[in-house]
Design a protein around this motif. Structure first.
Motif, short mmCIF file in Angstrom:
data_model
loop_
_atom_site.label_atom_id
_atom_site.label_comp_id
_atom_site.label_asym_id
_atom_site.label_seq_id
_atom_site.Cartn_x
_atom_site.Cartn_y
_atom_site.Cartn_z
N GLU A 150 -18.35 32.19 36.34
CA GLU A 150 -18.52 32.16 37.79
C GLU A 150 -18.57 30.72 38.30
N MET A 151 -19.26 29.85 37.55
CA MET A 151 -19.33 28.44 37.96
C MET A 151 -17.96 27.78 37.90
N ARG A 152 -17.19 28.11 36.87
CA ARG A 152 -15.84 27.54 36.75
C ARG A 152 -14.96 28.02 37.89
N ALA A 153 -15.06 29.29 38.26
CA ALA A 153 -14.27 29.82 39.37
C ALA A 153 -14.65 29.13 40.68
N ASP A 154 -15.95 28.89 40.89
CA ASP A 154 -16.39 28.16 42.08
C ASP A 154 -15.84 26.75 42.10
N MET A 155 -15.85 26.08 40.96
CA MET A 155 -15.31 24.72 40.88
C MET A 155 -13.82 24.72 41.20
N ASP A 156 -13.10 25.68 40.64
CA ASP A 156 -11.65 25.76 40.90
C ASP A 156 -11.38 25.99 42.38
N ARG A 157 -12.18 26.86 43.03
CA ARG A 157 -12.00 27.10 44.48
C ARG A 157 -12.31 25.83 45.27
N ASN A 158 -13.37 25.12 44.88
CA ASN A 158 -13.72 23.89 45.59
C ASN A 158 -12.62 22.84 45.46
N VAL A 159 -12.06 22.71 44.28
CA VAL A 159 -10.97 21.74 44.06
C VAL A 159 -9.76 22.14 44.89
N ALA A 160 -9.43 23.42 44.90
CA ALA A 160 -8.28 23.88 45.68
C ALA A 160 -8.52 23.65 47.18
N ASP A 161 -9.72 23.92 47.65
CA ASP A 161 -10.04 23.68 49.07
C ASP A 161 -9.94 22.20 49.41
N LYS A 176 -8.12 19.89 47.92
CA LYS A 176 -6.72 19.49 47.91
C LYS A 176 -6.02 19.97 49.16
N ALA A 177 -6.35 21.18 49.60
CA ALA A 177 -5.72 21.72 50.82
C ALA A 177 -6.12 20.90 52.03
N ARG A 178 -7.36 20.45 52.12
CA ARG A 178 -7.81 19.62 53.24
C ARG A 178 -7.13 18.24 53.21
N GLN A 179 -6.92 17.70 52.02
CA GLN A 179 -6.29 16.39 51.91
C GLN A 179 -4.81 16.45 52.28
N ASP A 180 -4.18 17.58 52.03
CA ASP A 180 -2.74 17.72 52.31
C ASP A 180 -2.46 17.92 53.80
N ARG A 181 -3.46 18.24 54.59
CA ARG A 181 -3.22 18.49 56.02
C ARG A 181 -2.88 17.27 56.77
#
Length: 73
Positions: free
Chosen positions: A55-66, A68-73
């Motif tokens: 669960e912690m790894r999934a949260d980390m992956d979601r945070n990283v994806a979020d 990256k998505a904010r930086q790409d805007r």
């Protein structure tokens, strides 16, 4: 009513079984097995630890994806 002869036949094995149980408890305390057993009762199981880790790894992956998505805007 309980037959006195039958009661005597039942008491002796019960006292013997109690003595054996006390001896086993004594050995468990002396060897430290009982202390270790009682300490491990409160610890989470390996399955629970793995689930929490996943669960912690999934949260980390979601945070990283979020992020990256904010930086790409």
């Amino acid at each position: 009513m309980i037959d006195p002869d039958r009661a005597g036949e039942l008491i002796i094995p019960m006292v013997g079984a109690g003595g054996i149980m006390l001896y086993l408890l004594h050995v468990a305390v002396k060897t430290g097995w009982l202390e270790t057993f009682l300490k491990n009762l409160d610890k989470p199981s390996s399955d629970a630890i793995k689930k929490q880790s996943d669960e912690m790894r999934a949260d980390m992956d979601r945070n990283v994806a979020d992020r990256k998505a904010r930086q790409d805007r």
